[in-house]
Design a protein around this motif. Structure first.
Motif, PDB file in Angstrom:
ATOM      1  N   LEU A  58       0.835  -1.201   0.000  1.00  7.54           N
ATOM      2  CA  LEU A  58       0.000   0.000   0.000  1.00  7.54           C
ATOM      3  C   LEU A  58       0.872   1.254   0.000  1.00  7.54           C
ATOM      4  CD1 LEU A  58      -2.664   1.591   0.294  1.00  7.54           C
ATOM      5  CD2 LEU A  58      -2.540   1.115   2.764  1.00  7.54           C
ATOM      6  N   LEU A  59       1.848   1.290   0.903  1.00  4.82           N
ATOM      7  CA  LEU A  59       2.752   2.440   0.954  1.00  4.82           C
ATOM      8  C   LEU A  59       3.518   2.593  -0.363  1.00  4.82           C
ATOM      9  CD1 LEU A  59       4.149   1.903   4.545  1.00  4.82           C
ATOM     10  CD2 LEU A  59       2.879   3.919   3.787  1.00  4.82           C
ATOM     11  N   ALA A  60       4.028   1.486  -0.877  1.00  8.20           N
ATOM     12  CA  ALA A  60       4.813   1.534  -2.112  1.00  8.20           C
ATOM     13  C   ALA A  60       3.957   1.970  -3.299  1.00  8.20           C
ATOM     14  CB  ALA A  60       5.446   0.164  -2.376  1.00  8.20           C
ATOM     15  N   ALA A  61       2.715   1.509  -3.354  1.00 12.18           N
ATOM     16  CA  ALA A  61       1.823   1.906  -4.456  1.00 12.18           C
ATOM     17  C   ALA A  61       1.574   3.411  -4.436  1.00 12.18           C
ATOM     18  CB  ALA A  61       0.504   1.140  -4.376  1.00 12.18           C
ATOM     19  N   ARG A  62       1.338   3.948  -3.254  1.00 13.41           N
ATOM     20  CA  ARG A  62       1.135   5.403  -3.157  1.00 13.41           C
ATOM     21  C   ARG A  62       2.384   6.151  -3.583  1.00 13.41           C
ATOM     22  NH1 ARG A  62      -2.796   8.629  -3.362  1.00 13.41           N
ATOM     23  NH2 ARG A  62      -2.242   9.889  -1.600  1.00 13.41           N
ATOM     24  N   GLU A  63       3.557   5.657  -3.134  1.00 15.03           N
ATOM     25  CA  GLU A  63       4.808   6.300  -3.508  1.00 15.03           C
ATOM     26  C   GLU A  63       5.054   6.206  -5.018  1.00 15.03           C
ATOM     27  OE1 GLU A  63       7.889   4.648  -1.020  1.00 15.03           O
ATOM     28  OE2 GLU A  63       6.720   5.115   0.772  1.00 15.03           O
ATOM     29  N   ALA A  64       4.525   5.169  -5.651  1.00 13.25           N
ATOM     30  CA  ALA A  64       4.682   4.995  -7.100  1.00 13.25           C
ATOM     31  C   ALA A  64       3.663   5.812  -7.875  1.00 13.25           C
ATOM     32  CB  ALA A  64       4.558   3.514  -7.462  1.00 13.25           C
ATOM     33  N   GLY A  65       2.789   6.527  -7.164  1.00  8.94           N
ATOM     34  CA  GLY A  65       1.855   7.425  -7.822  1.00  8.94           C
ATOM     35  C   GLY A  65       0.422   6.944  -7.917  1.00  8.94           C
ATOM     36  N   ALA A  66       0.095   5.809  -7.309  1.00  7.34           N
ATOM     37  CA  ALA A  66      -1.285   5.310  -7.353  1.00  7.34           C
ATOM     38  C   ALA A  66      -2.192   6.213  -6.523  1.00  7.34           C
ATOM     39  CB  ALA A  66      -1.356   3.884  -6.831  1.00  7.34           C
ATOM     40  N   SER A  67      -3.379   6.461  -7.037  1.00 11.63           N
ATOM     41  CA  SER A  67      -4.350   7.277  -6.298  1.00 11.63           C
ATOM     42  C   SER A  67      -5.151   6.378  -5.358  1.00 11.63           C
ATOM     43  CB  SER A  67      -5.309   7.968  -7.267  1.00 11.63           C
ATOM     44  OG  SER A  67      -6.205   7.020  -7.820  1.00 11.63           O
ATOM     45  N   LEU A  68      -5.780   7.001  -4.378  1.00 10.64           N
ATOM     46  CA  LEU A  68      -6.642   6.238  -3.470  1.00 10.64           C
ATOM     47  C   LEU A  68      -7.802   5.606  -4.231  1.00 10.64           C
ATOM     48  CD1 LEU A  68      -6.675   8.546  -0.329  1.00 10.64           C
ATOM     49  CD2 LEU A  68      -5.470   6.375  -0.630  1.00 10.64           C
ATOM     50  N   ARG A  69      -8.291   6.261  -5.256  1.00 11.94           N
ATOM     51  CA  ARG A  69      -9.373   5.681  -6.079  1.00 11.94           C
ATOM     52  C   ARG A  69      -8.910   4.422  -6.804  1.00 11.94           C
ATOM     53  NH1 ARG A  69     -13.534   8.864  -5.628  1.00 11.94           N
ATOM     54  NH2 ARG A  69     -13.413  11.118  -5.671  1.00 11.94           N
ATOM     55  N   GLN A  70      -7.660   4.395  -7.219  1.00  6.74           N
ATOM     56  CA  GLN A  70      -7.126   3.193  -7.861  1.00  6.74           C
ATOM     57  C   GLN A  70      -6.946   2.060  -6.850  1.00  6.74           C
ATOM     58  OE1 GLN A  70      -3.683   5.404  -9.480  1.00  6.74           O
ATOM     59  NE2 GLN A  70      -4.079   4.257 -11.385  1.00  6.74           N
ATOM     60  N   ILE A  71      -6.564   2.395  -5.647  1.00  3.42           N
ATOM     61  CA  ILE A  71      -6.284   1.404  -4.604  1.00  3.42           C
ATOM     62  C   ILE A  71      -7.561   0.864  -3.971  1.00  3.42           C
ATOM     63  CG2 ILE A  71      -5.219   1.091  -2.332  1.00  3.42           C
ATOM     64  CD1 ILE A  71      -3.126   3.213  -3.224  1.00  3.42           C
ATOM     65  N   ALA A  72      -8.587   1.691  -3.848  1.00  2.00           N
ATOM     66  CA  ALA A  72      -9.803   1.339  -3.111  1.00  2.00           C
ATOM     67  C   ALA A  72     -10.406  -0.019  -3.485  1.00  2.00           C
ATOM     68  CB  ALA A  72     -10.850   2.448  -3.258  1.00  2.00           C
ATOM     69  N   PRO A  73     -10.499  -0.407  -4.750  1.00  2.00           N
ATOM     70  CA  PRO A  73     -11.136  -1.689  -5.075  1.00  2.00           C
ATOM     71  C   PRO A  73     -10.489  -2.916  -4.434  1.00  2.00           C
ATOM     72  CG  PRO A  73     -10.988  -0.327  -7.040  1.00  2.00           C
ATOM     73  CD  PRO A  73     -10.195   0.365  -5.964  1.00  2.00           C
ATOM     74  N   VAL A  74      -9.180  -2.886  -4.198  1.00  3.99           N
ATOM     75  CA  VAL A  74      -8.550  -4.052  -3.575  1.00  3.99           C
ATOM     76  C   VAL A  74      -8.895  -4.172  -2.091  1.00  3.99           C
ATOM     77  CG1 VAL A  74      -6.664  -4.128  -5.239  1.00  3.99           C
ATOM     78  CG2 VAL A  74      -6.336  -2.957  -3.067  1.00  3.99           C
ATOM     79  N   PHE A  75      -9.447  -3.101  -1.536  1.00  7.50           N
ATOM     80  CA  PHE A  75      -9.921  -3.137  -0.151  1.00  7.50           C
ATOM     81  C   PHE A  75     -11.356  -3.653  -0.078  1.00  7.50           C
ATOM     82  CE2 PHE A  75      -6.159  -0.856   0.664  1.00  7.50           C
ATOM     83  CZ  PHE A  75      -5.935  -0.865   2.030  1.00  7.50           C
ATOM     84  N   GLY A  76     -11.954  -3.927  -1.234  1.00  6.55           N
ATOM     85  CA  GLY A  76     -13.318  -4.429  -1.259  1.00  6.55           C
ATOM     86  C   GLY A  76     -14.353  -3.344  -1.060  1.00  6.55           C
ATOM     87  N   LYS A  77     -13.937  -2.133  -1.237  1.00  4.32           N
ATOM     88  CA  LYS A  77     -14.841  -1.004  -1.049  1.00  4.32           C
ATOM     89  C   LYS A  77     -14.793  -0.137  -2.298  1.00  4.32           C
ATOM     90  CE  LYS A  77     -14.865  -1.443   3.706  1.00  4.32           C
ATOM     91  NZ  LYS A  77     -15.630  -2.586   4.015  1.00  4.32           N
ATOM     92  N   GLY A  78     -15.880   0.503  -2.589  1.00  2.00           N
ATOM     93  CA  GLY A  78     -15.923   1.390  -3.739  1.00  2.00           C
ATOM     94  C   GLY A  78     -15.577   2.817  -3.386  1.00  2.00           C
ATOM     95  N   TYR A  79     -15.088   3.032  -2.201  1.00  3.00           N
ATOM     96  CA  TYR A  79     -14.749   4.381  -1.772  1.00  3.00           C
ATOM     97  C   TYR A  79     -13.343   4.378  -1.182  1.00  3.00           C
ATOM     98  CZ  TYR A  79     -16.348   2.345   2.608  1.00  3.00           C
ATOM     99  OH  TYR A  79     -16.533   1.514   3.675  1.00  3.00           O
ATOM    100  N   VAL A  80     -12.765   5.548  -1.011  1.00  3.70           N
ATOM    101  CA  VAL A  80     -11.360   5.653  -0.641  1.00  3.70           C
ATOM    102  C   VAL A  80     -11.107   5.699   0.866  1.00  3.70           C
ATOM    103  CG1 VAL A  80     -10.779   6.748  -2.827  1.00  3.70           C
ATOM    104  CG2 VAL A  80     -11.319   8.178  -0.847  1.00  3.70           C
ATOM    105  N   ARG A  81     -12.130   5.655   1.679  1.00  2.87           N
ATOM    106  CA  ARG A  81     -11.905   5.780   3.119  1.00  2.87           C
ATOM    107  C   ARG A  81     -11.067   4.645   3.698  1.00  2.87           C
ATOM    108  NH1 ARG A  81     -17.712   6.866   5.303  1.00  2.87           N
ATOM    109  NH2 ARG A  81     -18.291   6.672   3.149  1.00  2.87           N
TER     110      ARG A  81
END
Length: 114
Positions: A61-84
């Motif tokens: 998660l930390l590395a993805a953010r550092e690589a430029g991933a947005s929270l919207r891009q990351i959110a689906p792997v958390f099983g949620k459709g939102y960035v919280r």
């Protein structure tokens, strides 16, 4: 490193790998090939592996953010459709570390202290 093939990083274990192992283990238990002491030892190993997987997930998660991933891009792997969910996890992680490298160093220190 088997997890790095053709420039692609992959997890060292997948849900499918674990399900296959679980089906084999369950069959061995049903057949009476595994006793309680062996199951308890495996339980301990699985709990340690679970913690290691959670730590690897946090690092990714930390590395993805550092690589430029947005929270919207990351959110689906958390099983949620939102960035919280990822935002809250990042906030918690940032209380301890600021980067994926710092997180890895923290994990190394914790491992050495066991």
């Amino acid at each position: 490193m088997d997890e790095l093939r053709e420039g692609r990083l992959r997890a060292p274990v997948t849900a499918a790998d674990l399900l296959g192992w679980l089906e084999e283990a369950a069959a061995a238990v049903r057949a009476g090939e595994v006793d309680a002491d062996e199951l308890i030892a495996v339980l301990g190993e699985l709990r340690q592996a679970s913690t290691a997987c959670a730590n690897a997930s946090d690092w990714a998660l930390l590395a993805a953010r550092e690589a430029g991933a947005s929270l919207r891009q990351i959110a689906p792997v958390f099983g949620k459709g939102y960035v919280r969910a990822p935002a809250a996890r990042l906030e918690k992680l940032h209380r301890e570390v600021l980067s994926a490298d710092q997180f890895l160093e923290l994990m190394r220190r914790r491992q050495a202290g066991q």
